[in-house]
Design an enzyme around this catalytic site. Structure first.
Site, PDB file in Angstrom:
ATOM      1  N   LEU A 135       0.867  -1.178   0.000  1.00  0.00           N
ATOM      2  CA  LEU A 135       0.000   0.000   0.000  1.00  0.00           C
ATOM      3  C   LEU A 135       0.902   1.225   0.000  1.00  0.00           C
ATOM      4  O   LEU A 135       1.987   1.203   0.583  1.00  0.00           O
ATOM      5  CB  LEU A 135      -0.891   0.020   1.247  1.00  0.00           C
ATOM      6  CG  LEU A 135      -1.945  -1.075   1.400  1.00  0.00           C
ATOM      7  CD1 LEU A 135      -2.672  -0.888   2.722  1.00  0.00           C
ATOM      8  CD2 LEU A 135      -2.936  -1.071   0.245  1.00  0.00           C
ATOM      9  N   ASP A 136       0.445   2.294  -0.633  1.00  0.00           N
ATOM     10  CA  ASP A 136       1.179   3.545  -0.562  1.00  0.00           C
ATOM     11  C   ASP A 136       1.364   3.956   0.897  1.00  0.00           C
ATOM     12  O   ASP A 136       0.547   3.617   1.762  1.00  0.00           O
ATOM     13  CB  ASP A 136       0.425   4.664  -1.288  1.00  0.00           C
ATOM     14  CG  ASP A 136       0.398   4.469  -2.794  1.00  0.00           C
ATOM     15  OD1 ASP A 136       1.251   3.726  -3.312  1.00  0.00           O
ATOM     16  OD2 ASP A 136      -0.482   5.066  -3.438  1.00  0.00           O
ATOM     17  N   LYS A 137       2.408   4.693   1.160  1.00  0.00           N
ATOM     18  CA  LYS A 137       2.682   5.159   2.514  1.00  0.00           C
ATOM     19  C   LYS A 137       1.462   5.850   3.122  1.00  0.00           C
ATOM     20  O   LYS A 137       1.129   5.636   4.295  1.00  0.00           O
ATOM     21  CB  LYS A 137       3.871   6.121   2.502  1.00  0.00           C
ATOM     22  CG  LYS A 137       4.196   6.725   3.861  1.00  0.00           C
ATOM     23  CD  LYS A 137       5.359   7.701   3.774  1.00  0.00           C
ATOM     24  CE  LYS A 137       5.644   8.345   5.126  1.00  0.00           C
ATOM     25  NZ  LYS A 137       6.757   9.312   5.068  1.00  0.00           N
ATOM     26  N   THR A 139      -1.707   5.539   2.307  1.00  0.00           N
ATOM     27  CA  THR A 139      -2.941   4.753   2.266  1.00  0.00           C
ATOM     28  C   THR A 139      -2.962   3.823   3.464  1.00  0.00           C
ATOM     29  O   THR A 139      -1.969   3.154   3.764  1.00  0.00           O
ATOM     30  CB  THR A 139      -3.030   3.928   0.970  1.00  0.00           C
ATOM     31  OG1 THR A 139      -3.016   4.809  -0.154  1.00  0.00           O
ATOM     32  CG2 THR A 139      -4.307   3.106   0.941  1.00  0.00           C
ATOM     33  N   ARG A 236      -6.547   6.705  -7.457  1.00  0.00           N
ATOM     34  CA  ARG A 236      -6.192   8.122  -7.420  1.00  0.00           C
ATOM     35  C   ARG A 236      -6.289   8.751  -8.809  1.00  0.00           C
ATOM     36  O   ARG A 236      -6.813   9.866  -8.973  1.00  0.00           O
ATOM     37  CB  ARG A 236      -4.793   8.277  -6.842  1.00  0.00           C
ATOM     38  CG  ARG A 236      -4.683   7.756  -5.413  1.00  0.00           C
ATOM     39  CD  ARG A 236      -3.236   7.598  -4.942  1.00  0.00           C
ATOM     40  NE  ARG A 236      -2.564   8.885  -4.831  1.00  0.00           N
ATOM     41  CZ  ARG A 236      -1.313   9.025  -4.464  1.00  0.00           C
ATOM     42  NH1 ARG A 236      -0.575   7.953  -4.172  1.00  0.00           N
ATOM     43  NH2 ARG A 236      -0.762  10.231  -4.380  1.00  0.00           N
TER      44      ARG A 236
END
Length: 294
Positions: A135-137, A139, A236
């Protein structure tokens, strides 16, 4: 006579210094990253009070204590993330926003991978951990990791077949005219890692995102999102394409940042176990601060 193993190690400061500087000089058998990790986990105290800041000033005569290896503070994972599920092969976690999934050039220890590796090594210091997906930092939400290479390879090789549902919650800017829908585009990525939709079908990697408005206010919409594909940054990009970027997502056009974070949360992962074929369902509740906006 050496102190018992379950007693903290204590050091007396001999000259003014910063805490990290002192520990590096004193604990000569540990790497810089390992010492920084002790601070992060709250395993170090100065004058009887827990200290986590690298630059905590130390004066001569002050006692610095470091918790022993079997002390819970060495693996106080609950301060950083929540374990949803664990067995002999898999771990599912609820990752908070702001925590990296894996290390970067700048950060090695403040990551989900590092924390989970220390967790599994509590029982066996030779244990390994493998991140299956990221996961993105910024998120939050459900992320899984494998505890052996066999299941890691099986999950990665069959990911698109094994994953049954990937559900997200997002707060997007504005009010949607269409309260539900599906966005399909072909994503491309620049050399600077900016992802965007190609200008024509087939121009990039196909990405499919379905959304439904759950709640709305004058400024924001709370969305339930289901992924048809798992491309990088696809939610996004697609919300930005619709003119309703995810709140807090300055990179993809958001004008507001109501919560000081990217308002995107991975709330549901349903995946078929590659060997037993058992359906595993991992869930994380929608963050309360998302709901507070409505």
């Amino acid at each position: 006579m050496k102190p018992p193993k379950n007693c903290p190690q204590e050091y007396t400061v001999d000259k003014p210094a910063g805490l990290l500087e002192f520990l590096l000089r004193t604990m000569t058998g540990m790497s810089r990253n390992s010492v920084k990790s002790l601070l992060t986990r709250g395993a170090v105290s100065v004058g009887g009070k827990t200290a986590t800041k690298h630059d905590t000033p130390l004066l001569p005569g002050v006692t610095v204590s470091v918790a022993p290896p079997d002390d819970p503070r060495h693996i106080d994972i609950a301060k950083h993330l929540r374990i949803i599920y664990e067995d002999e092969e898999l771990i599912a976690i609820d990752k908070p926003a702001g925590l990296l999934a894996i290390a970067t050039d700048r950060e090695k220890t403040e990551t989900a991978y590092h924390l989970l590796t220390e967790h599994v090594r509590r029982e066996n210091n030779k244990s390994r951990l493998f991140v299956v997906h990221r996961l993105d930092k910024d998120t939050s939400g459900v992320m899984i990791a494998a505890k052996n290479e066999r299941i890691k390879l099986a999950l990665q090789d069959q990911w698109n077949t094994l994953v049954q549902t990937r559900g997200y919650t997002a707060v997007s800017e504005g009010v949607f005219r269409e309260k539900s829908g599906t966005v399909t585009s072909w994503l491309k990525e620049t050399k600077t890692h900016f992802v965007y939709s190609g200008s024509r079908p087939g121009d990039g990697r196909e990405a499919v995102t379905s959304y439904e408005v759950i709640r709305e206010s004058a400024a924001y919409s709370l969305l339930g999102i289901t992924l048809g594909t798992g491309r990088k940054n696809q939610i996004r990009v697609h919300m930005s394409d619709l003119g309703h970027p995810v709140a807090g997502d300055k990179k993809y056009g958001a004008r507001t940042d109501p919560l000081g974070r990217l308002c995107l949360h991975a709330g549901l992962l349903e995946i078929r176990h590659p060997f037993s074929e058992r359906l595993l369902v991992f869930q994380s509740d929608t963050p309360k601060d998302f709901l507070a906006l409505f």
